[in-house]
Design a protein around this motif. Structure first.
Motif, short mmCIF file in Angstrom:
data_model
loop_
_atom_site.label_atom_id
_atom_site.label_comp_id
_atom_site.label_asym_id
_atom_site.label_seq_id
_atom_site.Cartn_x
_atom_site.Cartn_y
_atom_site.Cartn_z
N GLU A 61 0.82 -1.21 0.00
CA GLU A 61 0.00 0.00 0.00
C GLU A 61 0.86 1.26 0.00
N ARG A 62 2.01 1.21 0.63
CA ARG A 62 2.85 2.40 0.71
C ARG A 62 3.42 2.80 -0.65
N ASN A 63 3.49 1.89 -1.61
CA ASN A 63 4.04 2.19 -2.93
C ASN A 63 2.98 2.68 -3.92
N VAL A 64 1.73 2.75 -3.50
CA VAL A 64 0.65 3.15 -4.40
C VAL A 64 0.17 4.56 -4.04
N PHE A 65 0.24 5.45 -5.01
CA PHE A 65 -0.23 6.83 -4.89
C PHE A 65 -1.58 6.88 -5.61
N SER A 66 -2.67 6.67 -4.88
CA SER A 66 -3.99 6.59 -5.51
C SER A 66 -4.60 7.97 -5.66
N VAL A 67 -5.08 8.24 -6.87
CA VAL A 67 -5.74 9.51 -7.19
C VAL A 67 -7.13 9.17 -7.70
N LEU A 68 -8.15 9.63 -6.99
CA LEU A 68 -9.53 9.42 -7.38
C LEU A 68 -10.15 10.76 -7.76
N VAL A 69 -10.85 10.78 -8.88
CA VAL A 69 -11.55 12.00 -9.32
C VAL A 69 -13.02 11.66 -9.42
N ASN A 70 -13.87 12.37 -8.67
CA ASN A 70 -15.29 12.03 -8.65
C ASN A 70 -16.06 12.83 -9.71
N ALA A 71 -17.36 12.66 -9.75
CA ALA A 71 -18.21 13.30 -10.75
C ALA A 71 -18.28 14.81 -10.57
N GLN A 72 -17.95 15.30 -9.36
CA GLN A 72 -17.95 16.75 -9.12
C GLN A 72 -16.55 17.34 -9.38
N ASN A 73 -15.65 16.54 -9.96
CA ASN A 73 -14.28 16.96 -10.31
C ASN A 73 -13.43 17.26 -9.08
N ASP A 74 -13.75 16.63 -7.96
CA ASP A 74 -12.94 16.77 -6.75
C ASP A 74 -11.93 15.64 -6.71
N LEU A 75 -10.74 15.94 -6.17
CA LEU A 75 -9.69 14.93 -6.07
C LEU A 75 -9.60 14.37 -4.67
N LEU A 76 -9.36 13.07 -4.60
CA LEU A 76 -9.09 12.40 -3.35
C LEU A 76 -7.77 11.66 -3.57
N VAL A 77 -6.71 12.16 -2.93
CA VAL A 77 -5.38 11.60 -3.13
C VAL A 77 -4.96 10.90 -1.84
N ARG A 78 -4.79 9.60 -1.94
CA ARG A 78 -4.43 8.78 -0.78
C ARG A 78 -5.37 9.07 0.40
N ALA A 111 7.44 2.96 -7.06
CA ALA A 111 6.26 3.83 -6.95
C ALA A 111 5.28 3.57 -8.09
N ILE A 112 4.02 3.49 -7.74
CA ILE A 112 2.95 3.29 -8.71
C ILE A 112 1.90 4.38 -8.48
N ILE A 113 1.53 5.05 -9.55
CA ILE A 113 0.46 6.05 -9.45
C ILE A 113 -0.79 5.43 -10.06
N SER A 114 -1.84 5.37 -9.27
CA SER A 114 -3.10 4.79 -9.70
C SER A 114 -4.12 5.92 -9.89
N LEU A 115 -4.63 6.04 -11.10
CA LEU A 115 -5.60 7.09 -11.42
C LEU A 115 -6.94 6.45 -11.72
N LYS A 116 -7.96 6.90 -11.02
CA LYS A 116 -9.31 6.39 -11.23
C LYS A 116 -10.26 7.56 -11.26
N ASN A 117 -11.12 7.58 -12.26
CA ASN A 117 -12.07 8.68 -12.35
C ASN A 117 -13.49 8.13 -12.50
N ASP A 118 -14.43 9.02 -12.35
CA ASP A 118 -15.84 8.72 -12.50
C ASP A 118 -16.23 9.02 -13.94
N ARG A 119 -17.21 8.31 -14.46
CA ARG A 119 -17.66 8.59 -15.84
C ARG A 119 -18.22 10.00 -15.97
#
Length: 186
Positions: A61-78, A111-119
């Motif tokens: 888990e420490r090697n993953v930099f997760s970036v989530l982008v929701n439908a309101q264009n807000d970012l949630l990073v780790r 290091a791994i950057i994981s990018l996930k977004n909403d449709r």
């Protein structure tokens, strides 16, 4: 003997037999000389196709930099809200981990950057996030090139030097399948 009128004798016709040939030659000329502009998009190298099941390995888990982008264009990073303007520096700090913190990557090559977004994410926001993450790697490569070789990182740099830098700091940006509109769970 019947006299022919000049008007009857001077019946001029246009020979249209070669018109089709001329039109065809003009068409070929314009097809050969016209350059077709190619769309430039995000250059991403996809993995080769394989019929084999992917190897599912548990990532630290420490090697993953997760970036989530929701439908309101807000970012949630780790699991923390973040503005796009801060994303590049946070990604660089995570990848490099200069203070050897336990909650950041063990090494730049792990290091791994994981990018996930909403449709429902706007395309402009997606591009802005992607550009910031790519820009983080560009700046890290530039810094490493200056430190090692005293030259800027560019296509003019010898291939072996660029490869050495990308071996130490590989760009590992994993994009997950987008979630459905408004669905904000992992």
């Amino acid at each position: 003997m019947a006299k022919t009128k000049t008007r009857d004798r001077m019946n001029n016709e246009i020979n249209a037999g070669s018109m089709a040939d001329i039109a065809f030659l003009l068409l070929i000329f314009f097809l050969v000389t016209t350059t077709i502009a190619e769309d430039k998009g995000i250059l991403v190298k996809l993995p080769p196709w394989s019929d084999e099941e992917p190897d599912i390995t548990k990532l630290k888990e420490r090697n993953v930099f997760s970036v989530l982008v929701n439908a309101q264009n807000d970012l949630l990073v780790r699991d923390e809200p973040m503005k796009i303007g801060r994303l590049r520096e946070a990604a660089k700090e995570f990848i490099r981990n200069p203070q050897r913190l336990e909650n950041m990557s063990e090494a730049p090559n792990k290091a791994i950057i994981s990018l996930k977004n909403d449709r429902g994410t706007e395309y402009d926001t997606y591009l802005a996030v992607y550009n910031e993450l790519k820009g983080a790697y560009d700046e890290l490569w530039e810094t490493e090139a200056q430190k090692r070789y005293g030259t800027p990182y560019s296509e003019d740099m010898p291939f072996a030097q660029r490869k050495a830098i990308k071996t130490e700091i590989p760009m590992v940006l994993s994009e997950a399948e987008p979630t459905n509109f408004g669905e904000e769970d992992n």
